[in-house]
Design an enzyme around this catalytic site. Sequence first.
Site, PDB file in Angstrom:
ATOM      1  N   ASP A  48       0.839  -1.203   0.000  1.00 56.21           N
ATOM      2  CA  ASP A  48       0.000   0.000   0.000  1.00 56.21           C
ATOM      3  C   ASP A  48       0.870   1.247   0.000  1.00 56.21           C
ATOM      4  O   ASP A  48       1.869   1.330   0.714  1.00 56.21           O
ATOM      5  CB  ASP A  48      -0.920  -0.026   1.244  1.00 56.21           C
ATOM      6  CG  ASP A  48      -2.108   0.912   1.097  1.00 56.21           C
ATOM      7  OD1 ASP A  48      -1.887   2.124   0.931  1.00 56.21           O
ATOM      8  OD2 ASP A  48      -3.253   0.440   1.173  1.00 56.21           O
ATOM      9  N   THR A  76     -16.065  -2.610  -9.577  1.00 54.18           N
ATOM     10  CA  THR A  76     -17.255  -1.962  -9.037  1.00 54.18           C
ATOM     11  C   THR A  76     -18.453  -2.112  -9.975  1.00 54.18           C
ATOM     12  O   THR A  76     -18.271  -2.269 -11.195  1.00 54.18           O
ATOM     13  CB  THR A  76     -16.946  -0.457  -8.837  1.00 54.18           C
ATOM     14  OG1 THR A  76     -18.151   0.231  -8.548  1.00 54.18           O
ATOM     15  CG2 THR A  76     -16.327   0.179 -10.086  1.00 54.18           C
ATOM     16  N   TYR A  84     -13.918   8.239 -12.269  1.00 55.90           N
ATOM     17  CA  TYR A  84     -13.629   7.055 -11.429  1.00 55.90           C
ATOM     18  C   TYR A  84     -14.090   5.779 -12.136  1.00 55.90           C
ATOM     19  O   TYR A  84     -13.305   4.843 -12.332  1.00 55.90           O
ATOM     20  CB  TYR A  84     -14.312   7.186 -10.060  1.00 55.90           C
ATOM     21  CG  TYR A  84     -14.408   5.860  -9.322  1.00 55.90           C
ATOM     22  CD1 TYR A  84     -13.272   5.234  -8.805  1.00 55.90           C
ATOM     23  CD2 TYR A  84     -15.641   5.207  -9.167  1.00 55.90           C
ATOM     24  CE1 TYR A  84     -13.354   4.003  -8.152  1.00 55.90           C
ATOM     25  CE2 TYR A  84     -15.733   3.980  -8.518  1.00 55.90           C
ATOM     26  CZ  TYR A  84     -14.584   3.381  -8.013  1.00 55.90           C
ATOM     27  OH  TYR A  84     -14.667   2.167  -7.370  1.00 55.90           O
TER      28      TYR A  84
HETATM   29  P1  NAD Z   1     -10.052   3.048  -0.185  1.00 56.06           P
HETATM   30  O1  NAD Z   1      -9.967   4.356  -0.885  1.00 56.06           O
HETATM   31  O2  NAD Z   1     -10.599   2.982   1.186  1.00 56.06           O
HETATM   32  O3  NAD Z   1      -8.614   2.372  -0.141  1.00 56.06           O
HETATM   33  C1  NAD Z   1      -7.738   2.389  -1.241  1.00 56.06           C
HETATM   34  C2  NAD Z   1      -6.373   1.921  -0.750  1.00 56.06           C
HETATM   35  O4  NAD Z   1      -5.489   1.878  -1.872  1.00 56.06           O
HETATM   36  C3  NAD Z   1      -5.736   2.869   0.281  1.00 56.06           C
HETATM   37  O5  NAD Z   1      -5.175   2.130   1.335  1.00 56.06           O
HETATM   38  C4  NAD Z   1      -4.645   3.592  -0.521  1.00 56.06           C
HETATM   39  O6  NAD Z   1      -3.547   3.993   0.270  1.00 56.06           O
HETATM   40  C5  NAD Z   1      -4.257   2.522  -1.535  1.00 56.06           C
HETATM   41  N1  NAD Z   1      -3.691   3.080  -2.754  1.00 56.06           N
HETATM   42  C6  NAD Z   1      -4.206   4.097  -3.508  1.00 56.06           C
HETATM   43  N2  NAD Z   1      -3.384   4.362  -4.542  1.00 56.06           N
HETATM   44  C7  NAD Z   1      -2.345   3.485  -4.458  1.00 56.06           C
HETATM   45  C8  NAD Z   1      -1.188   3.253  -5.238  1.00 56.06           C
HETATM   46  N3  NAD Z   1      -0.922   3.992  -6.330  1.00 56.06           N
HETATM   47  N4  NAD Z   1      -0.343   2.262  -4.872  1.00 56.06           N
HETATM   48  C9  NAD Z   1      -0.590   1.519  -3.761  1.00 56.06           C
HETATM   49  N5  NAD Z   1      -1.660   1.718  -2.969  1.00 56.06           N
HETATM   50  C10 NAD Z   1      -2.538   2.678  -3.312  1.00 56.06           C
HETATM   51  O7  NAD Z   1     -10.890   2.115  -1.178  1.00 56.06           O
HETATM   52  P2  NAD Z   1     -11.939   0.975  -0.849  1.00 56.06           P
HETATM   53  O8  NAD Z   1     -13.274   1.589  -0.653  1.00 56.06           O
HETATM   54  O9  NAD Z   1     -11.380   0.068   0.179  1.00 56.06           O
HETATM   55  O10 NAD Z   1     -11.976   0.235  -2.263  1.00 56.06           O
HETATM   56  C11 NAD Z   1     -11.062  -0.821  -2.549  1.00 56.06           C
HETATM   57  C12 NAD Z   1     -11.334  -1.339  -3.948  1.00 56.06           C
HETATM   58  O11 NAD Z   1     -12.683  -1.799  -4.043  1.00 56.06           O
HETATM   59  C13 NAD Z   1     -11.180  -0.288  -5.042  1.00 56.06           C
HETATM   60  O12 NAD Z   1     -10.576  -0.902  -6.146  1.00 56.06           O
HETATM   61  C14 NAD Z   1     -12.600   0.143  -5.359  1.00 56.06           C
HETATM   62  O13 NAD Z   1     -12.697   0.564  -6.695  1.00 56.06           O
HETATM   63  C15 NAD Z   1     -13.349  -1.159  -5.125  1.00 56.06           C
HETATM   64  N6  NAD Z   1     -14.753  -1.059  -4.727  1.00 56.06           N
HETATM   65  C16 NAD Z   1     -15.107  -0.280  -3.654  1.00 56.06           C
HETATM   66  C17 NAD Z   1     -16.446  -0.259  -3.233  1.00 56.06           C
HETATM   67  C18 NAD Z   1     -16.876   0.565  -2.049  1.00 56.06           C
HETATM   68  O14 NAD Z   1     -18.093   0.657  -1.798  1.00 56.06           O
HETATM   69  N7  NAD Z   1     -15.985   1.149  -1.274  1.00 56.06           N
HETATM   70  C19 NAD Z   1     -17.407  -1.017  -3.924  1.00 56.06           C
HETATM   71  C20 NAD Z   1     -16.993  -1.772  -5.040  1.00 56.06           C
HETATM   72  C21 NAD Z   1     -15.666  -1.809  -5.413  1.00 56.06           C
HETATM   73  O1  DAU Z   2     -21.086   1.327  -6.212  1.00 53.34           O
HETATM   74  C1  DAU Z   2     -19.794   1.039  -5.751  1.00 53.34           C
HETATM   75  C2  DAU Z   2     -19.064   2.318  -5.475  1.00 53.34           C
HETATM   76  O2  DAU Z   2     -19.616   2.844  -4.260  1.00 53.34           O
HETATM   77  C3  DAU Z   2     -17.558   2.148  -5.337  1.00 53.34           C
HETATM   78  O3  DAU Z   2     -17.044   1.710  -6.559  1.00 53.34           O
HETATM   79  C4  DAU Z   2     -16.903   3.456  -4.921  1.00 53.34           C
HETATM   80  O4  DAU Z   2     -15.524   3.257  -4.702  1.00 53.34           O
HETATM   81  C5  DAU Z   2     -17.543   3.937  -3.633  1.00 53.34           C
HETATM   82  O5  DAU Z   2     -17.012   5.170  -3.264  1.00 53.34           O
HETATM   83  C6  DAU Z   2     -19.061   4.040  -3.805  1.00 53.34           C
HETATM   84  O6  DAU Z   2     -19.396   5.118  -4.721  1.00 53.34           O
HETATM   85  P1  DAU Z   2     -20.635   6.095  -4.457  1.00 53.34           P
HETATM   86  O7  DAU Z   2     -20.419   7.329  -5.212  1.00 53.34           O
HETATM   87  O8  DAU Z   2     -21.916   5.378  -4.658  1.00 53.34           O
HETATM   88  O9  DAU Z   2     -20.443   6.316  -2.850  1.00 53.34           O
HETATM   89  P2  DAU Z   2     -20.588   7.618  -1.949  1.00 53.34           P
HETATM   90  O10 DAU Z   2     -20.569   7.142  -0.529  1.00 53.34           O
HETATM   91  O11 DAU Z   2     -19.643   8.687  -2.336  1.00 53.34           O
HETATM   92  O12 DAU Z   2     -22.056   8.119  -2.278  1.00 53.34           O
HETATM   93  C7  DAU Z   2     -23.201   7.295  -2.066  1.00 53.34           C
HETATM   94  C8  DAU Z   2     -24.406   8.056  -2.553  1.00 53.34           C
HETATM   95  O13 DAU Z   2     -24.646   9.167  -1.678  1.00 53.34           O
HETATM   96  C9  DAU Z   2     -24.243   8.668  -3.926  1.00 53.34           C
HETATM   97  O14 DAU Z   2     -25.477   8.624  -4.625  1.00 53.34           O
HETATM   98  C10 DAU Z   2     -23.851  10.119  -3.665  1.00 53.34           C
HETATM   99  C11 DAU Z   2     -24.571  10.417  -2.364  1.00 53.34           C
HETATM  100  N1  DAU Z   2     -23.889  11.369  -1.451  1.00 53.34           N
HETATM  101  C12 DAU Z   2     -22.578  11.183  -1.171  1.00 53.34           C
HETATM  102  C13 DAU Z   2     -21.914  12.050  -0.332  1.00 53.34           C
HETATM  103  C14 DAU Z   2     -20.439  11.864  -0.031  1.00 53.34           C
HETATM  104  C15 DAU Z   2     -24.621  12.399  -0.860  1.00 53.34           C
HETATM  105  O15 DAU Z   2     -25.840  12.545  -1.092  1.00 53.34           O
HETATM  106  N2  DAU Z   2     -23.961  13.242  -0.009  1.00 53.34           N
HETATM  107  C16 DAU Z   2     -22.638  13.121   0.264  1.00 53.34           C
HETATM  108  O16 DAU Z   2     -22.093  13.973   1.020  1.00 53.34           O
END
Ligand code: NAD
Ligand code: DAU
Length: 390
Positions: A51, A150, A175
């Site tokens: 990381d 995603t 993204y």
């Molecule tokens: P996050 O932003 O919490 O964590 C990302 C991690 O990647 C961090 O620890 C960061 O330091 C590391 N990172 C970023 N750039 C890097 C680089 N260049 N080299 C090495 N490390 C690096 O993200 P998350 O929410 O845990 O998501 C993880 C994965 O799951 C992502 O690929 C995201 O697209 C995918 N995903 C997330 C969600 C969600 O709801 N959070 C849903 C579906 C898929």
């Molecule tokens: O669907 C999977 C994705 O979910 C992942 O691939 C992404 O990494 C993850 O960040 C997430 O994306 P979203 O854009 O759906 O998540 P977020 O929590 O940013 O927003 C959820 C919903 O809420 C979206 O419709 C935007 C809305 N939102 C978000 C924020 C931060 C608000 O209404 N107010 C806010 O302040």
Amino acid sequence: MNNGNSNTANEDLVPGLANILVTGGAGFIGSNFIRYAFAKTDFKGTIVNYDKLTYAGNLLNLTDIEEKFGGKNYFFERGDILDYEKVKQVVTKFKINIIVHFAAESHVDRSIFGPKDFVETNINGTFNLIEVSRQLWTGRSDVRFHHISTDEVYGSLGDTGFFYETTSYDPRSPYSASKAASDHLVRAYYHTYGLPVTISNCSNNYGPCHFPEKLIPLVILNALEGKPLPVYGDGKNVRDWLYVEDHCEAIWMILNKGIAGETYNIGGECEKKNIEVVREICSVLERLCPAKDNPALRTLNAARSRMDQSGELQSYQDLITFVTDRPGHDRRYAINCDKIKNELGWTQRHDFENGLKDTIAWYLNNADWVKNVRSGEYAKWIEKNYIRRS
Ligand code: NAD
Ligand code: DAU
């Protein structure tokens, strides 16, 4: 590596004994995955967490793992996935035979402000990792590259319908476009070079260690501090919520039973409008930590009455504030996950009500973590993203 397009299980692959490189293991889902592997499976191998520790990476997410397994079968390597030589050196040194690739720039709003990092990390970084895998793993049948993606790559749904593994890609934000590009590259390496890859496309996760730029943790923490709860647009955008541990279990099952070359959708089958999510958070907080007893809200009410502002804040719901919408805001996501259910036997174990309660309890019990992640860079982001929406 098997070379060809036939979809085969890697019979020589034993994830429970493997040397696994987890990229982005200090982030939200990556850290939950590492904890899941050590705590909830029969894993006896080694995990190397690779990381860069961007603003989203936090080693506090893994202090328990470091204490129990650090230097034995858990190792942290700070590095950028864009650094080809370093990735190669780590994969060689630890005899890595599985890569679970989480590392990414993950926040849609940040991709709107600054898409460059998303292109670099999500596309070029993924390219580096699969190139290293191709270079080092040729001829092996005990290897696997699992790419975490995603549901956003599929675009935006109307009121009906679902995303299937066969749905055409239609990403709308920098993204999701960068994630889509990385999925295409990973899939191309399977077809062209026979790299044994699997891909999973998951819906919105929530749970412990979620960075508070995202909706659920942001609303929990803002409410507790008596700050506005910002809802974009009309609040009717729909997301499909999955408790993070269920996502981790799905990934573990794909490593164990998934077929190389295949894609698996993972979802919560739990569609909610954003405004419903925010209201549910407010209701749970009202039970766990009533607004009338919350010193932050009492102070706020005292200040409002001094300034002659009418309407005392009675509950957390009163903090809900509709703000300017996200540009290109996808309206609805809904995953069909029949494939992973039918073929690998996965199912969700947590419903939203209990998952949300556990999540809120986690934030209430981890004040030090909260203080740490909200210092420095976080404050700057909040100002940048929300100042223009008010
Ligand atoms: P996050 O932003 O919490 O964590 C990302 C991690 O990647 C961090 O620890 C960061 O330091 C590391 N990172 C970023 N750039 C890097 C680089 N260049 N080299 C090495 N490390 C690096 O993200 P998350 O929410 O845990 O998501 C993880 C994965 O799951 C992502 O690929 C995201 O697209 C995918 N995903 C997330 C969600 C969600 O709801 N959070 C849903 C579906 C898929
Ligand atoms: O669907 C999977 C994705 O979910 C992942 O691939 C992404 O990494 C993850 O960040 C997430 O994306 P979203 O854009 O759906 O998540 P977020 O929590 O940013 O927003 C959820 C919903 O809420 C979206 O419709 C935007 C809305 N939102 C978000 C924020 C931060 C608000 O209404 N107010 C806010 O302040």
